[in-house]
Motif scaffolding. Structure first.
Motif, PDB file in Angstrom:
ATOM      1  N   PHE A 132       0.832  -1.191   0.000  1.00  0.00           N
ATOM      2  CA  PHE A 132       0.000   0.000   0.000  1.00  0.00           C
ATOM      3  C   PHE A 132       0.872   1.248   0.000  1.00  0.00           C
ATOM      4  CE2 PHE A 132      -2.328  -3.339   2.231  1.00  0.00           C
ATOM      5  CZ  PHE A 132      -3.501  -3.367   1.505  1.00  0.00           C
ATOM      6  N   THR A 133       0.371   2.321  -0.619  1.00  0.00           N
ATOM      7  CA  THR A 133       1.072   3.597  -0.564  1.00  0.00           C
ATOM      8  C   THR A 133       0.825   4.222   0.810  1.00  0.00           C
ATOM      9  OG1 THR A 133      -0.797   4.922  -1.353  1.00  0.00           O
ATOM     10  CG2 THR A 133       0.677   3.944  -3.045  1.00  0.00           C
ATOM     11  N   MET A 134       1.644   5.166   1.161  1.00  0.00           N
ATOM     12  CA  MET A 134       1.450   5.881   2.430  1.00  0.00           C
ATOM     13  C   MET A 134       0.114   6.622   2.420  1.00  0.00           C
ATOM     14  SD  MET A 134       3.853   5.097   4.367  1.00  0.00           S
ATOM     15  CE  MET A 134       5.560   4.628   4.464  1.00  0.00           C
ATOM     16  N   LEU A 176       4.496   1.452  12.225  1.00  0.00           N
ATOM     17  CA  LEU A 176       3.324   0.614  12.013  1.00  0.00           C
ATOM     18  C   LEU A 176       3.579  -0.737  12.661  1.00  0.00           C
ATOM     19  CD1 LEU A 176       0.589   0.290  10.464  1.00  0.00           C
ATOM     20  CD2 LEU A 176       1.930  -0.487   8.525  1.00  0.00           C
ATOM     21  N   SER A 177       2.655  -1.152  13.528  1.00  0.00           N
ATOM     22  CA  SER A 177       2.817  -2.449  14.184  1.00  0.00           C
ATOM     23  C   SER A 177       1.453  -2.959  14.646  1.00  0.00           C
ATOM     24  CB  SER A 177       3.756  -2.343  15.398  1.00  0.00           C
ATOM     25  OG  SER A 177       3.204  -1.474  16.375  1.00  0.00           O
ATOM     26  N   LYS A 193       5.378  -4.101   7.623  1.00  0.00           N
ATOM     27  CA  LYS A 193       6.575  -3.266   7.654  1.00  0.00           C
ATOM     28  C   LYS A 193       6.484  -2.113   6.676  1.00  0.00           C
ATOM     29  CE  LYS A 193       8.809  -6.660   4.707  1.00  0.00           C
ATOM     30  NZ  LYS A 193       9.786  -7.709   4.640  1.00  0.00           N
ATOM     31  N   ILE A 194       7.284  -1.090   6.970  1.00  0.00           N
ATOM     32  CA  ILE A 194       7.440   0.046   6.075  1.00  0.00           C
ATOM     33  C   ILE A 194       8.748  -0.189   5.335  1.00  0.00           C
ATOM     34  CG2 ILE A 194       7.764   2.534   5.926  1.00  0.00           C
ATOM     35  CD1 ILE A 194       6.229   2.711   8.640  1.00  0.00           C
ATOM     36  N   GLU A 195       8.656  -0.187   3.996  1.00  0.00           N
ATOM     37  CA  GLU A 195       9.825  -0.478   3.178  1.00  0.00           C
ATOM     38  C   GLU A 195       9.722   0.279   1.864  1.00  0.00           C
ATOM     39  OE1 GLU A 195      10.739  -4.509   1.119  1.00  0.00           O
ATOM     40  OE2 GLU A 195      11.477  -4.673   3.184  1.00  0.00           O
ATOM     41  N   ASP A 196      10.797   0.969   1.493  1.00  0.00           N
ATOM     42  CA  ASP A 196      10.843   1.716   0.229  1.00  0.00           C
ATOM     43  C   ASP A 196       9.670   2.686   0.081  1.00  0.00           C
ATOM     44  OD1 ASP A 196      13.144   0.238  -0.478  1.00  0.00           O
ATOM     45  OD2 ASP A 196      11.894  -1.347  -1.363  1.00  0.00           O
ATOM     46  N   GLY A 197       9.311   3.341   1.185  1.00  0.00           N
ATOM     47  CA  GLY A 197       8.240   4.330   1.138  1.00  0.00           C
ATOM     48  C   GLY A 197       6.842   3.763   0.990  1.00  0.00           C
ATOM     49  N   GLN A 198       6.700   2.459   1.213  1.00  0.00           N
ATOM     50  CA  GLN A 198       5.401   1.806   1.128  1.00  0.00           C
ATOM     51  C   GLN A 198       5.179   0.928   2.354  1.00  0.00           C
ATOM     52  OE1 GLN A 198       6.024  -0.249  -2.673  1.00  0.00           O
ATOM     53  NE2 GLN A 198       4.556   1.168  -3.595  1.00  0.00           N
ATOM     54  N   VAL A 199       3.933   0.538   2.561  1.00  0.00           N
ATOM     55  CA  VAL A 199       3.612  -0.407   3.626  1.00  0.00           C
ATOM     56  C   VAL A 199       3.416  -1.764   2.979  1.00  0.00           C
ATOM     57  CG1 VAL A 199       1.870  -1.098   5.317  1.00  0.00           C
ATOM     58  CG2 VAL A 199       2.631   1.285   5.200  1.00  0.00           C
ATOM     59  N   LYS A 200       4.166  -2.737   3.462  1.00  0.00           N
ATOM     60  CA  LYS A 200       4.071  -4.098   2.943  1.00  0.00           C
ATOM     61  C   LYS A 200       3.585  -4.994   4.072  1.00  0.00           C
ATOM     62  CE  LYS A 200       7.519  -3.337  -0.574  1.00  0.00           C
ATOM     63  NZ  LYS A 200       8.717  -3.810  -1.259  1.00  0.00           N
TER      64      LYS A 200
END
Length: 192
Positions: free
Chosen positions: A74-76, A96-97, A140-147
Motif C-alpha cells: 500500500f502507498t502511504m 506501524l505495528s 513493515k514500512i519499506e521503500d516508502g510503502q507499507v508491505k
C-alpha cells in the motif's frame, strides 16, 4: 454433482437456532487456521454471542493458495486515508505495528504512528480484497510503502467456506459442519 444436489435437498428448511434466537450465521472464505470470535474478527460492538468460538478452520490443500496466504503493498496515502476512515487521524506513517492480538492470533488493533486503530475497521477501509485478513504475519514500512502479509481470507468469524468444503468432502453432513463452527446451536426444520 449429484452429492451436492442431494445435500441441498436435505438441508431445505433447516434453520440454525441459538437459545430460541436466529443467530448471525457469519462465514468467511478461509480462516488461515483458526476461526475468530465476533469481537476479534469483526470488532463487534455488542456482547460476544454465545455461539461464536475459536476453532480449527478445517481447510485443506484444495483451497486456492491466494485464500490461504496473501501479500499486499500500500502507498502511504492509502494507509493515511484508511487510518482516518477507521478513526485515527495521522499526517504521516512513521511507524506501524500490531497492537493487540485476539485469541486466534488476529490483530485486533494496529498502532499507526503511535495511534491505535481497529484492525478490522482498517482492513475494510483499505480494501478487504487486498488486506485479506487481520491474521498478519508481517507488517513493515519499506521503500516508502507499507508491505504486509498474512493468512486466510475474510474476517474469520463463524464458518470457513473452504473448511466446510473440506469437511463435506470427508463425508460430514451440514449439521456436523455447522456445529463445528458454532457452539450451543441446534439445527431444526422450520418448514417442509
Amino acid at each position: 454433482n449429484d452429492r451436492i444436489r442431494q445435500a441441498v435437498r436435505e438441508t431445505r428448511g433447516l434453520v440454525m437456532n441459538a437459545g430460541g434466537e436466529l443467530p448471525y450465521a457469519w462465514f468467511h472464505a478461509h480462516s488461515g487456521g483458526l476461526t475468530a470470535r465476533a469481537k476479534e474478527g469483526l470488532d463487534y460492538e455488542k456482547s460476544e454471542p454465545g455461539y461464536t468460538q475459536c476453532v480449527k478452520g478445517m481447510e485443506n490443500d484444495e483451497a486456492p493458495s491466494e485464500a490461504a496466504k496473501w501479500q499486499a503493498t500500500f502507498t502511504m496515502d492509502e494507509v493515511i486515508a484508511a487510518a482516518k476512515d477507521a478513526g485515527a487521524v495521522i499526517d504521516k506513517v512513521d511507524s506501524l505495528s500490531v497492537g493487540q492480538r485476539g485469541e486466534s492470533g488476529r490483530a485486533k488493533t494496529l498502532l499507526i504512528s503511535g495511534k491505535e486503530v481497529s484492525a478490522p475497521a482498517f482492513r475494510v477501509a483499505i480494501g478487504s480484497t487486498k488486506m485479506r485478513s487481520c491474521l498478519l504475519e508481517s507488517l513493515k514500512i519499506e521503500d516508502g510503502q507499507v508491505k504486509m502479509s498474512g493468512k486466510g481470507y475474510g474476517h474469520g468469524v463463524g464458518m470457513s467456506q473452504w473448511g466446510a468444503y473440506a469437511m463435506a468432502k470427508e463425508g460430514k453432513n451440514a449439521e456436523e459442519i455447522v456445529e463445528h463452527y458454532f457452539r450451543n446451536v441446534t439445527i431444526a426444520k422450520a418448514w417442509e
